[in-house]
Design an enzyme around this catalytic site. Sequence first.
Site, mmCIF file in Angstrom:
data_model
loop_
_atom_site.group_PDB
_atom_site.id
_atom_site.type_symbol
_atom_site.label_atom_id
_atom_site.label_comp_id
_atom_site.label_asym_id
_atom_site.label_seq_id
_atom_site.Cartn_x
_atom_site.Cartn_y
_atom_site.Cartn_z
ATOM 1 N N SER A 210 -1.708 27.090 13.709
ATOM 2 C CA SER A 210 -2.021 26.332 14.920
ATOM 3 C C SER A 210 -1.374 24.953 14.888
ATOM 4 O O SER A 210 -0.925 24.450 15.926
ATOM 5 C CB SER A 210 -3.537 26.204 15.086
ATOM 6 O OG SER A 210 -4.122 25.656 13.923
ATOM 7 N N ASN B 286 2.394 25.584 15.858
ATOM 8 C CA ASN B 286 2.783 26.208 17.127
ATOM 9 C C ASN B 286 1.920 25.868 18.337
ATOM 10 O O ASN B 286 2.390 26.012 19.466
ATOM 11 C CB ASN B 286 2.788 27.729 16.970
ATOM 12 C CG ASN B 286 3.787 28.206 15.952
ATOM 13 O OD1 ASN B 286 4.938 27.787 15.962
ATOM 14 N ND2 ASN B 286 3.360 29.077 15.050
ATOM 15 N N TYR B 287 0.669 25.432 18.141
ATOM 16 C CA TYR B 287 -0.233 25.334 19.287
ATOM 17 C C TYR B 287 -0.884 23.969 19.491
ATOM 18 O O TYR B 287 -1.407 23.711 20.575
ATOM 19 C CB TYR B 287 -1.340 26.395 19.169
ATOM 20 C CG TYR B 287 -0.823 27.799 19.295
ATOM 21 C CD1 TYR B 287 -0.505 28.336 20.541
ATOM 22 C CD2 TYR B 287 -0.632 28.593 18.179
ATOM 23 C CE1 TYR B 287 -0.019 29.622 20.659
ATOM 24 C CE2 TYR B 287 -0.143 29.884 18.285
ATOM 25 C CZ TYR B 287 0.160 30.389 19.529
ATOM 26 O OH TYR B 287 0.653 31.667 19.643
ATOM 27 N N LEU B 288 -0.887 23.116 18.501
ATOM 28 C CA LEU B 288 -1.555 21.822 18.627
ATOM 29 C C LEU B 288 -0.543 20.731 18.929
ATOM 30 O O LEU B 288 0.408 20.534 18.168
ATOM 31 C CB LEU B 288 -2.313 21.487 17.335
ATOM 32 C CG LEU B 288 -3.472 22.425 16.985
ATOM 33 C CD1 LEU B 288 -4.096 22.026 15.655
ATOM 34 C CD2 LEU B 288 -4.519 22.432 18.086
#
Length: 916
Positions: A868, A871-873
């Site tokens: 995360s 890639n996502y935070l």
Amino acid sequence: MGTETVSKPVMDNGSGDSDDDKPLAFKRNNTVASNSNQSKSNSQRSKAVPTTKVSPMRSPVTSPNGTTPSNKTSIVKSSMPSSSSKASPAKSPLRNDMPSTVKDRSQLQKDQSECKIEHEDSEDDRPLSSILSGNKGPTSSRQVSSPQPEKKNNGDRPLDRASRIIKDESDDETPISSMFRKKIDSGMSGGNQLSNDEKKPLVQKLHQNGSTVKNEVPNGKVLGKRPLEKNSSADQSSLKKAKISASPTSVKMKQDSVKKEIDDKGRVLVSPKMKAKQLSTREDGTDDDDDDDVPISKRFKSDSSNSNTSSAKPKAVKLNSTSSAAKPKARNVVSPRSRAMTKNTKKVTKDSKYSTSSKSSPSSGDGQKKWTTLVHNGVIFPPPYKPHGIKILYKGKPVDLTIEQEEVATMFAVMRETDYYTKPQFRENFWNDWRRLLGKKHVIQKLDDCDFTPIYEWHLEEKEKKKQMSTEEKKALKEEKMKQEEKYMWAVVDGVKEKIGNFRVEPPGLFRGRGEHPKMGKLKKRIHPCEITLNIGKGAPIPECPIAGERWKEVKHDNTVTWLAFWADPINPKEFKYVFLGAGSSLKGLSDKEKYEKARNLTDHIDNIRTTYTKNFTAKDVKMRQIAVATYLIDKLALRAGNEKDDDEADTVGCCTLKVGNVECIPPNKIKFDFLGKDSIQYVNTVEVEPLVYKAIGQFQAGKSKTDDLFDELDTSKLNAHLKELVPGLTAKVFRTYNASITLDEMLSQETKDGDVTQKIVVYQKANKEVAIICNHQRTVSKTHGAQIEKLTARIEELKEVLKELKTNLDRAKKGKPPLEGSDGKKIRSLEPNAWEKKIAQQSAKIEKMERDMHTKEDLKTVALGTSKINYLDPRITVAWCKRHEVPIEKIFTKSLLEKFAWAMDVEPEYRFSRR
């Protein structure tokens, strides 16, 4: 105006249907004059009028008496039939030594009449004069020229191209406006010519001089935008060079390019002064109606809308183009007249497995230019296999193997320490691939009868040898490896040195996969240069192939993409392996920032989106109901959208590909999900949902078997199309990024309290864990996890024993007694009670930290926090939080993440992901 006819154009190597090999100034004579200029053109036919316009280079024209007609002024009546007429200037600076007598002109007319028959096309039953008169305007020039120096004709002196063009330098100082004035005037009526040309037979069109894109670029603009130059690639006959948006720097680069071409080839294609003047026309702003200030993406879109060819088909690119790298915005535009000639090239591109693949195929990007110049050295290959000669045992007897067979056997033998070695699927796939190398008549017929112990023991010995190497030997090996890889580690993008992410080609081996992948154990063959496509800038040196005797598959020059190389995945040929710039590169940083900005922008629309899908829970249209429920699940549970899988791929599931058996309704309004997610990680979760969602899912399941699709009216493309209608650019993946980032931002804001750095880091890890759970970022428990916990537990017990001794000594100190001996039997120095209390506090803090670390390790043993973060935070959330609470960023981000998110380090401490 004088005209000239040709009996037969001279072709080089059968490339007569190519008109891009001619000098570009020659093609400009193809422009059709307007009807308003008809009377002026007729008057010019009756008498020769001197002009300063540069005459284009022509193919030699052979007359009956074996002489080459002069291109001097000729008097040609409008009624004289001619299969190939050309409006030429009255006086050509290329051949100023030719006589201009009446005898010569009459001889030229005679030659033109005699060669008429040889150029008749499919309209043989009609005189060309009637065709020309039907066009209601002066005929366009048609002539084919050879790019090479022309051959002798019946003993005549050859029309050497270089010698003729060098004479043209006397006109270098002539203003371009006067040289091309007639062309610009005639370009205004080019639109009417297209319809007439469309009616002409293909042969007649091919003999025309040039293929002006009349429906896309006005002739006047093309004349002012394209400098005189030579394109030596005959294979690019059907591809027109588009206009180039030049800057002052690019003008200089173009002039230098011209000089270099003169030096390398030993001939002058065009005067450098003239070329500089043509380029300066753009800089002076004389072309007010050009599109240089239009974004390139819009120009691509305009080109595709005006062309009859599908925009989905990639345009053919000639790899050995001699175009200079100083032309970054050059585009290939196919004219209506040349579409027939590019048919074969387009067919090759279409039939290619790369262009037709539906999965992650290399595309032409989004049309936006990502770079201007790109230089790199390709990729590095693994070293060739070195045979060891160790034999395996088959039914107890040693067996000889070839080098190829031994290499694959070694791959299997060294995996003896892993769980894969005993997995039935892994062994079956390995045996199937190895048996093909062994052959049907080989002595080895069954894998279970093979004993790989000798190779495994050799492997252990080699490992032990490496461990026993001295520090100097290890350092020398490392330096040697770095020396070999150094030149492959870097690329130069627009003059800036950037690090390449992964420049190594994966070595051959046995595929493992994640989870229970159906292809585990299959052989990953060795990748060769002939399978690799490179992407570099035009004019950049092609990387040398590191393997002698081999060559690259293809070299592209696509500045709308950021990959440097790609090749087909040896396990799944429908997918591709790419080489990109490193995570810390400027291009990657810009891409990451755009991704998080798109997710952050969702905060302004999320309320409307949720209102829309809530309203559609009860829609009469089943498709709309399924879209609403799927969007709800993606929003609330951060599920992936999911794609259809082939039979030979891991049977993983996403939201749109859920089966009826993956979802269980538990009254009154709970849903249990149980499916194999990405990377074959099991997703098991029971959640409480809206009553209308619970009811809708029950309706979707009604009358279906467990293997049927839950959302039978929906797929990922339909869902994303619906989302893009709500918010431009919105996809299911954006929801995951949004939910992950907003969760981290809110939890850090609410739960961070005053305290030391260690306590604040625990708060961050807790929030990070919550995000990982939402995104289902799991990992398998490490084999060493149990041992690590035991070690920590023992260490904590030791610290607690020391703490007891400290407390005992504190009590004795308060009573004035000396401290007891230590557990090791040594005497302990007497201290004041305050000193003992300080030691007790330090020991208690040490125990507390160790217990906290052990609890965190146990709590996160199945959760992957790094996925995360990467890639996502949104990294700006973390950086701003660290600045607000004085937490060193190095405590949160690893060194690689600090490089990857360098673009986020300047964010203000007040930054919040939500704009509300």
